[in-house]
Motif scaffolding. Structure first.
Motif, short mmCIF file in Angstrom:
data_model
loop_
_atom_site.label_atom_id
_atom_site.label_comp_id
_atom_site.label_asym_id
_atom_site.label_seq_id
_atom_site.Cartn_x
_atom_site.Cartn_y
_atom_site.Cartn_z
N THR A 220 70.73 109.15 -2.99
CA THR A 220 69.66 110.56 -3.27
C THR A 220 69.93 112.06 -2.71
OG1 THR A 220 68.22 110.34 -1.69
CG2 THR A 220 67.85 108.49 -4.41
N TYR A 221 71.45 111.77 -1.72
CA TYR A 221 71.61 112.91 -1.10
C TYR A 221 73.38 112.85 -1.25
CZ TYR A 221 72.33 110.34 3.28
OH TYR A 221 72.73 108.99 4.25
N GLN A 222 73.24 114.10 0.33
CA GLN A 222 75.29 114.23 0.09
C GLN A 222 75.10 113.34 1.48
OE1 GLN A 222 77.46 115.32 -1.66
NE2 GLN A 222 78.72 115.47 -0.14
N ALA A 223 75.81 112.55 1.72
CA ALA A 223 76.08 111.18 2.74
C ALA A 223 77.15 111.37 3.40
CB ALA A 223 75.83 109.54 1.56
N LYS A 224 76.76 110.66 4.92
CA LYS A 224 78.08 111.23 5.69
C LYS A 224 78.33 109.60 6.58
CE LYS A 224 76.43 114.33 9.23
NZ LYS A 224 75.24 114.92 8.38
N GLU A 225 79.06 109.20 7.17
CA GLU A 225 79.30 108.29 8.33
C GLU A 225 77.86 108.95 9.50
OE1 GLU A 225 82.54 106.77 9.45
OE2 GLU A 225 83.85 106.52 7.44
N ASN A 226 77.54 107.10 9.63
CA ASN A 226 76.56 107.81 11.10
C ASN A 226 75.16 108.16 10.68
OD1 ASN A 226 78.59 105.94 13.00
ND2 ASN A 226 78.33 108.03 12.71
N ASP A 227 74.82 107.72 9.26
CA ASP A 227 73.29 108.72 8.73
C ASP A 227 72.99 107.42 8.83
OD1 ASP A 227 74.73 110.97 8.42
OD2 ASP A 227 74.25 111.47 6.34
N LYS A 228 71.46 108.01 9.15
CA LYS A 228 70.45 106.79 9.20
C LYS A 228 69.64 106.46 7.91
CE LYS A 228 69.23 106.09 13.97
NZ LYS A 228 68.52 106.11 14.86
N VAL A 229 69.62 105.80 6.72
CA VAL A 229 69.20 105.95 5.71
C VAL A 229 68.75 104.32 5.47
CG1 VAL A 229 71.45 106.82 4.82
CG2 VAL A 229 70.87 104.51 4.62
N THR A 230 67.43 104.42 4.30
CA THR A 230 66.41 103.83 3.91
C THR A 230 66.94 103.30 2.18
OG1 THR A 230 65.25 105.08 2.91
CG2 THR A 230 64.46 104.65 4.64
N PHE A 231 67.04 101.49 1.74
CA PHE A 231 67.94 100.97 0.91
C PHE A 231 67.07 100.47 0.58
CE2 PHE A 231 70.16 99.41 4.47
CZ PHE A 231 70.44 98.37 3.54
N THR A 232 67.14 99.93 -0.70
CA THR A 232 66.91 98.42 -1.46
C THR A 232 67.93 97.83 -1.69
OG1 THR A 232 66.62 99.16 -3.48
CG2 THR A 232 64.69 99.89 -2.06
N VAL A 233 67.56 96.43 -1.75
CA VAL A 233 69.02 95.40 -1.72
C VAL A 233 69.24 94.86 -2.79
CG1 VAL A 233 70.22 93.66 -0.92
CG2 VAL A 233 69.36 95.13 0.39
N THR A 234 69.91 94.70 -4.37
CA THR A 234 70.20 93.64 -5.27
C THR A 234 71.27 93.51 -5.35
OG1 THR A 234 71.12 95.83 -6.18
CG2 THR A 234 68.26 95.35 -6.39
N LYS A 235 71.23 92.23 -6.13
CA LYS A 235 72.64 91.27 -5.89
C LYS A 235 73.23 91.81 -7.21
CE LYS A 235 73.33 86.54 -5.15
NZ LYS A 235 73.15 86.03 -4.03
N GLY A 236 74.71 92.22 -6.91
CA GLY A 236 75.39 92.44 -7.94
C GLY A 236 76.80 91.44 -8.28
N PRO A 237 77.18 91.88 -8.60
CA PRO A 237 78.56 90.68 -9.66
C PRO A 237 79.71 90.34 -8.48
CG PRO A 237 78.80 92.92 -10.61
CD PRO A 237 77.94 93.60 -9.29
N LYS A 238 79.71 91.06 -7.14
CA LYS A 238 80.44 90.49 -6.72
C LYS A 238 79.52 90.70 -4.83
CE LYS A 238 84.65 92.77 -7.59
NZ LYS A 238 85.98 93.56 -7.69
N GLY A 239 78.10 90.52 -5.30
CA GLY A 239 77.29 90.36 -3.47
C GLY A 239 76.23 91.08 -3.68
N LEU A 240 75.96 91.66 -2.60
CA LEU A 240 75.12 92.11 -2.19
C LEU A 240 75.25 93.87 -2.36
CD1 LEU A 240 73.15 91.31 0.79
CD2 LEU A 240 72.88 90.40 -1.12
N SER A 241 74.49 94.64 -2.91
CA SER A 241 74.22 96.25 -3.22
C SER A 241 73.43 97.04 -3.15
CB SER A 241 75.33 96.53 -4.49
OG SER A 241 74.91 97.78 -5.18
N ALA A 242 73.51 98.08 -2.64
CA ALA A 242 72.22 98.81 -2.15
C ALA A 242 72.07 100.28 -3.58
CB ALA A 242 72.18 99.95 -1.10
N GLU A 243 70.53 100.55 -3.19
CA GLU A 243 70.40 101.21 -4.28
C GLU A 243 69.76 102.14 -3.93
OE1 GLU A 243 68.97 99.07 -7.98
OE2 GLU A 243 70.84 98.43 -8.88
N ASN A 244 68.96 103.25 -4.62
CA ASN A 244 68.09 104.29 -4.17
C ASN A 244 68.42 103.78 -2.23
OD1 ASN A 244 67.17 104.19 -6.65
ND2 ASN A 244 65.80 102.06 -5.93
N VAL A 245 69.60 105.10 -2.19
CA VAL A 245 70.02 105.16 -0.92
C VAL A 245 68.84 106.76 -0.11
CG1 VAL A 245 71.79 105.36 1.12
CG2 VAL A 245 71.79 103.71 -0.67
#
Length: 149
Positions: free
Chosen positions: A121-146
């Motif tokens: 939901t924003y322009q991300a970069k490494e070492n950012d503190k974020v909130t997210f929800t986890v959903t199960k994707g085809p290859k494992g866990l995937s984060a949404e609404n980051v």
């Protein structure tokens, strides 16, 4: 008076030839004494010990000890069922802007969760503190609404 048929050079060549013959006989006798022929099977056997080293002594077999069935404990840790739509926090540990994906390290479980740039939901970069929800994707866990904290 007639000349002798043996010259100095001929005598030296003969001495060298005899010396070579003698050395050849000595080498043959040495090979014969050090030969492995005629040895028994036990003399030629090699064993591997418990550390993986090659040795000539056979291993000593110990009788296995008896284990009671009651002393064996088999269990799995209980998993705490969290609702899938629970909001989690974490830090972006890796983000590739050119390919558009990255990983978030969950602050509680220390697991890496995959995310795609479409779920940001924003322009991300490494070492950012974020909130997210986890959903199960085809290859494992995937984060949404980051989103950034």
């Amino acid at each position: 008076m007639a000349k002798s048929n043996e010259t100095f050079n001929k005598k030296e060549k003969e001495k060298k030839r005899l010396k070579k013959q003698q050395e050849k006989k000595e080498k043959a006798e040495l090979r014969k004494t050090n030969s492995d022929k005629g040895k028994g099977l036990e003399d030629m056997m090699a064993y591997v010990d418990e550390n993986g080293n090659i040795t000539t002594t056979p291993p000593v077999f110990k009788k296995p000890s008896q284990v009671s069935v009651e002393s064996i404990q088999i269990s799995t840790p209980k998993q705490i069922d969290e609702p899938e739509d629970a909001v989690k926090t974490g830090i972006i540990s890796f983000y590739n802007t050119s390919k558009g994906f990255g990983f978030i390290r969950d602050s509680k479980t220390q697991e890496n969760v995959f995310f795609h740039m479409n779920n940001l939901t924003y322009q991300a970069k490494e070492n950012d503190k974020v909130t997210f929800t986890v959903t199960k994707g085809p290859k494992g866990l995937s984060a949404e609404n980051v989103s950034k904290l």
